[in-house]
Design a protein around this motif. Sequence first.
Motif, PDB file in Angstrom:
ATOM      1  N   GLN A 148       7.114  53.537  -1.732  1.00 21.11           N
ATOM      2  CA  GLN A 148       8.569  53.683  -1.768  1.00 21.11           C
ATOM      3  C   GLN A 148       9.267  52.331  -1.794  1.00 21.11           C
ATOM      4  OE1 GLN A 148      10.212  56.475   1.066  1.00 21.11           O
ATOM      5  NE2 GLN A 148       8.429  57.808   0.926  1.00 21.11           N
ATOM      6  N   GLY A 184       8.865  51.026  -5.249  1.00 23.06           N
ATOM      7  CA  GLY A 184       9.831  51.697  -6.124  1.00 23.06           C
ATOM      8  C   GLY A 184      11.231  51.155  -5.932  1.00 23.06           C
ATOM      9  N   LYS A 185      11.640  50.968  -4.699  1.00 23.76           N
ATOM     10  CA  LYS A 185      12.980  50.463  -4.398  1.00 23.76           C
ATOM     11  C   LYS A 185      13.180  49.060  -4.950  1.00 23.76           C
ATOM     12  CE  LYS A 185      16.989  50.590  -2.194  1.00 23.76           C
ATOM     13  NZ  LYS A 185      18.059  51.565  -2.508  1.00 23.76           N
ATOM     14  N   GLY A 229      11.740  47.775  -7.561  1.00 20.99           N
ATOM     15  CA  GLY A 229      11.746  47.790  -9.023  1.00 20.99           C
ATOM     16  C   GLY A 229      10.695  46.913  -9.665  1.00 20.99           C
ATOM     17  N   ASP A 273       8.138  48.876 -12.099  1.00 24.23           N
ATOM     18  CA  ASP A 273       8.655  49.843 -13.068  1.00 24.23           C
ATOM     19  C   ASP A 273       7.771  49.858 -14.316  1.00 24.23           C
ATOM     20  OD1 ASP A 273      10.652  50.424 -11.333  1.00 24.23           O
ATOM     21  OD2 ASP A 273      12.282  49.538 -12.516  1.00 24.23           O
ATOM     22  N   ASP A 302      12.769  59.911  -6.882  1.00 25.53           N
ATOM     23  CA  ASP A 302      13.549  58.775  -6.366  1.00 25.53           C
ATOM     24  C   ASP A 302      13.474  57.566  -7.288  1.00 25.53           C
ATOM     25  OD1 ASP A 302      14.235  60.285  -4.172  1.00 25.53           O
ATOM     26  OD2 ASP A 302      12.696  59.425  -2.858  1.00 25.53           O
ATOM     27  N   TYR A 303      12.320  57.372  -7.921  1.00 27.59           N
ATOM     28  CA  TYR A 303      12.124  56.182  -8.762  1.00 27.59           C
ATOM     29  C   TYR A 303      11.494  56.600 -10.096  1.00 27.59           C
ATOM     30  CZ  TYR A 303      12.749  54.399  -4.069  1.00 27.59           C
ATOM     31  OH  TYR A 303      13.245  54.169  -2.806  1.00 27.59           O
TER      32      TYR A 303
END
Length: 257
Positions: A168, A171-172, A174, A177, A194-195
């Motif tokens: 997480q 993902g937050k 970035g 990605d 969420d992502y």
Amino acid sequence: MTKFNEMTKFRVLTIMIFTTILISCNSEKSKNNLDKENLNQKEIESDTLTKHLKPFKSELPTIGLLMYNGVLQSEVIATSDVFAKPTESGKQIFNVITIAETEKPITTEEGIKILPDFTFENCPKLTALFVPSAYDMYAQVHNEKIVNFIKEKNKETEYVVSNCAGAQLIGKSGIADGHKIVTWIGGGEQLQKDYPNLKVQNDSLVTFVEDGKFSSSNGNLASYISALNLLEKMTSSEHKKFVESYLYLDRIQNWKN
């Protein structure tokens, strides 16, 4: 009679002075012996401790273990277990450090307190960053300092590893990605929502995945898998096998009720 009394007083006084000196000398001697014993004990304790300490060597690759309150300690211990082991000849080949936002002790989910080696402010250059998880990631995901630290360290690291819900934070931030990632068993669907830019793998089937500089696992004891995989990439299959034997992993794999 007066002369006799004076002589008696003189003798008593002399005995008292002598006794006081004797007691003082014995006390000082006992104190010196006690001080020497304490010093020797401290030296013994120091030798026992320093024999196991691994100094930070700037020429070695540095493995950074991110920590925060509520972290699952198995995901910190697994990585340190793997990378802190020396070569078969006893040579240190990595720096393994813990990092937190402040110098205050971190309390793990299990209640163990760990004092971080470095903070976000003075953290040295890292070769690899391991991002662990907590059962409740809300505070971490919404902590800009943690997220920004991951972003900045990604610029210098050769490898970034997440375990369990540490995905997480990845993902937050970035930073991964477009790359494959896996999280804790049952958490993949929400992670993908969420992502959406992450390529979240099916956590019911995938235990570990690697994509470029990024790798991830389901966490907990599966964190040994992500650590051992990276260890092999950074050293050799022979050293990985040595560490596995050092950890008695074969005993666990072959264990039966």
